[in-house]
Design a protein around this motif. Sequence first.
Motif, PDB file in Angstrom:
ATOM      1  N   ASN A  54       0.803  -1.233   0.000  1.00 30.91           N
ATOM      2  CA  ASN A  54       0.000   0.000   0.000  1.00 30.91           C
ATOM      3  C   ASN A  54       0.831   1.275   0.000  1.00 30.91           C
ATOM      4  O   ASN A  54       0.524   2.235   0.695  1.00 30.91           O
ATOM      5  CB  ASN A  54      -0.987  -0.016   1.170  1.00 30.91           C
ATOM      6  N   THR A  55       1.879   1.294  -0.835  1.00 28.52           N
ATOM      7  CA  THR A  55       2.702   2.507  -0.956  1.00 28.52           C
ATOM      8  C   THR A  55       2.833   2.996  -2.393  1.00 28.52           C
ATOM      9  O   THR A  55       3.516   3.988  -2.636  1.00 28.52           O
ATOM     10  CB  THR A  55       4.126   2.267  -0.399  1.00 28.52           C
ATOM     11  N   ALA A  56       2.184   2.311  -3.355  1.00 29.51           N
ATOM     12  CA  ALA A  56       2.404   2.647  -4.762  1.00 29.51           C
ATOM     13  C   ALA A  56       1.116   3.001  -5.496  1.00 29.51           C
ATOM     14  O   ALA A  56       1.019   2.815  -6.696  1.00 29.51           O
ATOM     15  CB  ALA A  56       3.107   1.495  -5.465  1.00 29.51           C
ATOM     16  N   HIS A  57       0.133   3.513  -4.780  1.00 28.69           N
ATOM     17  CA  HIS A  57      -1.116   3.914  -5.433  1.00 28.69           C
ATOM     18  C   HIS A  57      -1.525   5.303  -4.941  1.00 28.69           C
ATOM     19  O   HIS A  57      -1.210   5.693  -3.828  1.00 28.69           O
ATOM     20  CB  HIS A  57      -2.244   2.908  -5.141  1.00 28.69           C
ATOM     21  N   ALA A  58      -2.193   6.028  -5.822  1.00 27.58           N
ATOM     22  CA  ALA A  58      -2.685   7.359  -5.481  1.00 27.58           C
ATOM     23  C   ALA A  58      -3.744   7.771  -6.492  1.00 27.58           C
ATOM     24  O   ALA A  58      -3.531   7.640  -7.705  1.00 27.58           O
ATOM     25  CB  ALA A  58      -1.552   8.386  -5.487  1.00 27.58           C
ATOM     26  N   ASN A  59      -4.890   8.208  -6.013  1.00 29.31           N
ATOM     27  CA  ASN A  59      -5.950   8.742  -6.878  1.00 29.31           C
ATOM     28  C   ASN A  59      -6.267   7.828  -8.067  1.00 29.31           C
ATOM     29  O   ASN A  59      -6.244   8.260  -9.211  1.00 29.31           O
ATOM     30  CB  ASN A  59      -5.571  10.134  -7.373  1.00 29.31           C
ATOM     31  N   ASN A  60      -6.523   6.560  -7.801  1.00 31.72           N
ATOM     32  CA  ASN A  60      -6.857   5.571  -8.836  1.00 31.72           C
ATOM     33  C   ASN A  60      -5.746   5.370  -9.863  1.00 31.72           C
ATOM     34  O   ASN A  60      -6.001   4.978 -10.994  1.00 31.72           O
ATOM     35  CB  ASN A  60      -8.161   5.932  -9.546  1.00 31.72           C
ATOM     36  N   GLY A  61      -4.519   5.652  -9.490  1.00 33.73           N
ATOM     37  CA  GLY A  61      -3.392   5.471 -10.394  1.00 33.73           C
ATOM     38  C   GLY A  61      -2.195   4.912  -9.665  1.00 33.73           C
ATOM     39  O   GLY A  61      -2.281   4.498  -8.521  1.00 33.73           O
ATOM     40  N   VAL A  62      -1.076   4.914 -10.350  1.00 34.05           N
ATOM     41  CA  VAL A  62       0.163   4.389  -9.784  1.00 34.05           C
ATOM     42  C   VAL A  62       1.046   5.545  -9.315  1.00 34.05           C
ATOM     43  O   VAL A  62       1.048   6.617  -9.925  1.00 34.05           O
ATOM     44  CB  VAL A  62       0.903   3.502 -10.812  1.00 34.05           C
ATOM     45  N   LEU A  63       1.762   5.324  -8.231  1.00 28.86           N
ATOM     46  CA  LEU A  63       2.665   6.323  -7.676  1.00 28.86           C
ATOM     47  C   LEU A  63       4.090   5.866  -7.949  1.00 28.86           C
ATOM     48  O   LEU A  63       4.508   4.813  -7.472  1.00 28.86           O
ATOM     49  CB  LEU A  63       2.432   6.461  -6.171  1.00 28.86           C
ATOM     50  N   ILE A  64       4.822   6.620  -8.762  1.00 26.06           N
ATOM     51  CA  ILE A  64       6.205   6.268  -9.061  1.00 26.06           C
ATOM     52  C   ILE A  64       7.136   7.346  -8.519  1.00 26.06           C
ATOM     53  O   ILE A  64       6.729   8.474  -8.262  1.00 26.06           O
ATOM     54  CB  ILE A  64       6.434   6.030 -10.570  1.00 26.06           C
ATOM     55  N   HIS A  65       8.390   6.964  -8.342  1.00 24.17           N
ATOM     56  CA  HIS A  65       9.396   7.852  -7.760  1.00 24.17           C
ATOM     57  C   HIS A  65      10.024   8.752  -8.827  1.00 24.17           C
ATOM     58  O   HIS A  65       9.953   8.452 -10.020  1.00 24.17           O
ATOM     59  CB  HIS A  65      10.491   7.039  -7.084  1.00 24.17           C
ATOM     60  N   ALA A  66      10.650   9.818  -8.394  1.00 31.07           N
ATOM     61  CA  ALA A  66      11.374  10.705  -9.300  1.00 31.07           C
ATOM     62  C   ALA A  66      12.455   9.894 -10.021  1.00 31.07           C
ATOM     63  O   ALA A  66      13.175   9.119  -9.403  1.00 31.07           O
ATOM     64  CB  ALA A  66      12.010  11.856  -8.529  1.00 31.07           C
ATOM     65  N   GLY A  67      12.540  10.025 -11.326  1.00 32.47           N
ATOM     66  CA  GLY A  67      13.523   9.316 -12.114  1.00 32.47           C
ATOM     67  C   GLY A  67      13.104   7.915 -12.528  1.00 32.47           C
ATOM     68  O   GLY A  67      13.817   7.245 -13.256  1.00 32.47           O
ATOM     69  N   GLU A  68      11.945   7.478 -12.071  1.00 31.88           N
ATOM     70  CA  GLU A  68      11.431   6.146 -12.419  1.00 31.88           C
ATOM     71  C   GLU A  68      10.477   6.280 -13.597  1.00 31.88           C
ATOM     72  O   GLU A  68       9.696   7.212 -13.669  1.00 31.88           O
ATOM     73  CB  GLU A  68      10.697   5.565 -11.208  1.00 31.88           C
ATOM     74  N   GLY A  69      10.528   5.350 -14.526  1.00 30.04           N
ATOM     75  CA  GLY A  69       9.633   5.383 -15.673  1.00 30.04           C
ATOM     76  C   GLY A  69       8.904   4.062 -15.842  1.00 30.04           C
ATOM     77  O   GLY A  69       9.402   3.009 -15.448  1.00 30.04           O
ATOM     78  N   ILE A  70       7.722   4.110 -16.433  1.00 34.30           N
ATOM     79  CA  ILE A  70       6.941   2.908 -16.700  1.00 34.30           C
ATOM     80  C   ILE A  70       7.369   2.345 -18.051  1.00 34.30           C
ATOM     81  O   ILE A  70       7.330   3.042 -19.067  1.00 34.30           O
ATOM     82  CB  ILE A  70       5.434   3.217 -16.688  1.00 34.30           C
ATOM     83  N   LEU A  71       7.776   1.077 -18.075  1.00 32.94           N
ATOM     84  CA  LEU A  71       8.189   0.413 -19.304  1.00 32.94           C
ATOM     85  C   LEU A  71       7.016  -0.269 -19.990  1.00 32.94           C
ATOM     86  O   LEU A  71       6.919  -0.258 -21.216  1.00 32.94           O
ATOM     87  CB  LEU A  71       9.281  -0.618 -19.012  1.00 32.94           C
ATOM     88  N   ILE A  72       6.132  -0.910 -19.210  1.00 32.26           N
ATOM     89  CA  ILE A  72       4.969  -1.608 -19.744  1.00 32.26           C
ATOM     90  C   ILE A  72       3.975  -1.808 -18.610  1.00 32.26           C
ATOM     91  O   ILE A  72       4.362  -1.839 -17.444  1.00 32.26           O
ATOM     92  CB  ILE A  72       5.373  -2.974 -20.373  1.00 32.26           C
ATOM     93  N   PHE A  73       2.691  -1.920 -18.958  1.00 29.68           N
ATOM     94  CA  PHE A  73       1.684  -2.287 -17.969  1.00 29.68           C
ATOM     95  C   PHE A  73       0.672  -3.220 -18.618  1.00 29.68           C
ATOM     96  O   PHE A  73       0.530  -3.237 -19.843  1.00 29.68           O
ATOM     97  CB  PHE A  73       0.985  -1.055 -17.373  1.00 29.68           C
ATOM     98  N   CYS A  74       0.004  -4.023 -17.802  1.00 28.10           N
ATOM     99  CA  CYS A  74      -1.000  -4.968 -18.290  1.00 28.10           C
ATOM    100  C   CYS A  74      -2.223  -4.929 -17.383  1.00 28.10           C
ATOM    101  O   CYS A  74      -2.091  -4.968 -16.159  1.00 28.10           O
ATOM    102  CB  CYS A  74      -0.451  -6.385 -18.307  1.00 28.10           C
ATOM    103  N   ASP A  75      -3.399  -4.866 -17.996  1.00 29.42           N
ATOM    104  CA  ASP A  75      -4.664  -4.956 -17.275  1.00 29.42           C
ATOM    105  C   ASP A  75      -5.106  -6.409 -17.200  1.00 29.42           C
ATOM    106  O   ASP A  75      -4.508  -7.282 -17.824  1.00 29.42           O
ATOM    107  CB  ASP A  75      -5.733  -4.129 -17.987  1.00 29.42           C
ATOM    108  N   ASN A  76      -6.201  -6.648 -16.467  1.00 29.14           N
ATOM    109  CA  ASN A  76      -6.797  -7.981 -16.340  1.00 29.14           C
ATOM    110  C   ASN A  76      -5.795  -8.994 -15.801  1.00 29.14           C
ATOM    111  O   ASN A  76      -5.632 -10.081 -16.341  1.00 29.14           O
ATOM    112  CB  ASN A  76      -7.378  -8.457 -17.669  1.00 29.14           C
ATOM    113  N   VAL A  77      -5.128  -8.607 -14.728  1.00 32.62           N
ATOM    114  CA  VAL A  77      -4.153  -9.456 -14.066  1.00 32.62           C
ATOM    115  C   VAL A  77      -4.693  -9.792 -12.680  1.00 32.62           C
ATOM    116  O   VAL A  77      -5.317  -8.945 -12.033  1.00 32.62           O
ATOM    117  CB  VAL A  77      -2.794  -8.729 -13.946  1.00 32.62           C
ATOM    118  N   SER A  78      -4.462 -11.022 -12.234  1.00 29.13           N
ATOM    119  CA  SER A  78      -4.813 -11.376 -10.854  1.00 29.13           C
ATOM    120  C   SER A  78      -3.540 -11.770 -10.122  1.00 29.13           C
ATOM    121  O   SER A  78      -2.560 -12.210 -10.734  1.00 29.13           O
ATOM    122  CB  SER A  78      -5.831 -12.517 -10.815  1.00 29.13           C
TER     123      SER A  78
END
Length: 130
Positions: A4-28
């Motif tokens: 419970n440290t990586a979510h905010a306002n229905n989205g993802v919370l990332i650190h300064a200098g961090e980038g998203i490479l890929i994401f996938c929906d419909n995962v359990s």
Amino acid sequence: MSLNTAHANNGVLIHAGEGILIFCDNVSIEFSGQDGAAFKGKKEGRVYLTTHRMIFNAKNASEQMQSFSFPFITLHEPVFGANYIKGKVRAQENGNWTGEAKFKLVFKHGGAIDYGQVSLLASLVGKVSL
């Protein structure tokens, strides 16, 4: 791993200098090896691969576990299947839980192979280490 440290306002919370490479929906995701209520049952949501870590965010706002994230250094015994990724993760200091847990991410509508390839490619060019 932190809870419970990586979510905010229905989205993802990332650190300064961090980038998203890929994401996938419909995962359990399911856990074993932990007794905490947040680890019980199957959770549905989205998984992200960033330049620093993996992040799972729950779709259901009433889940006790809204997010689960871990840097690759805490991952042990990873297995990349055709539609899943599983392994063990250790808790991080100040991560809102202690010990070790086994996890299994299941990609219900595809994406596990793409996700795995991006993580392996990123590790080869020095962006992340598995």
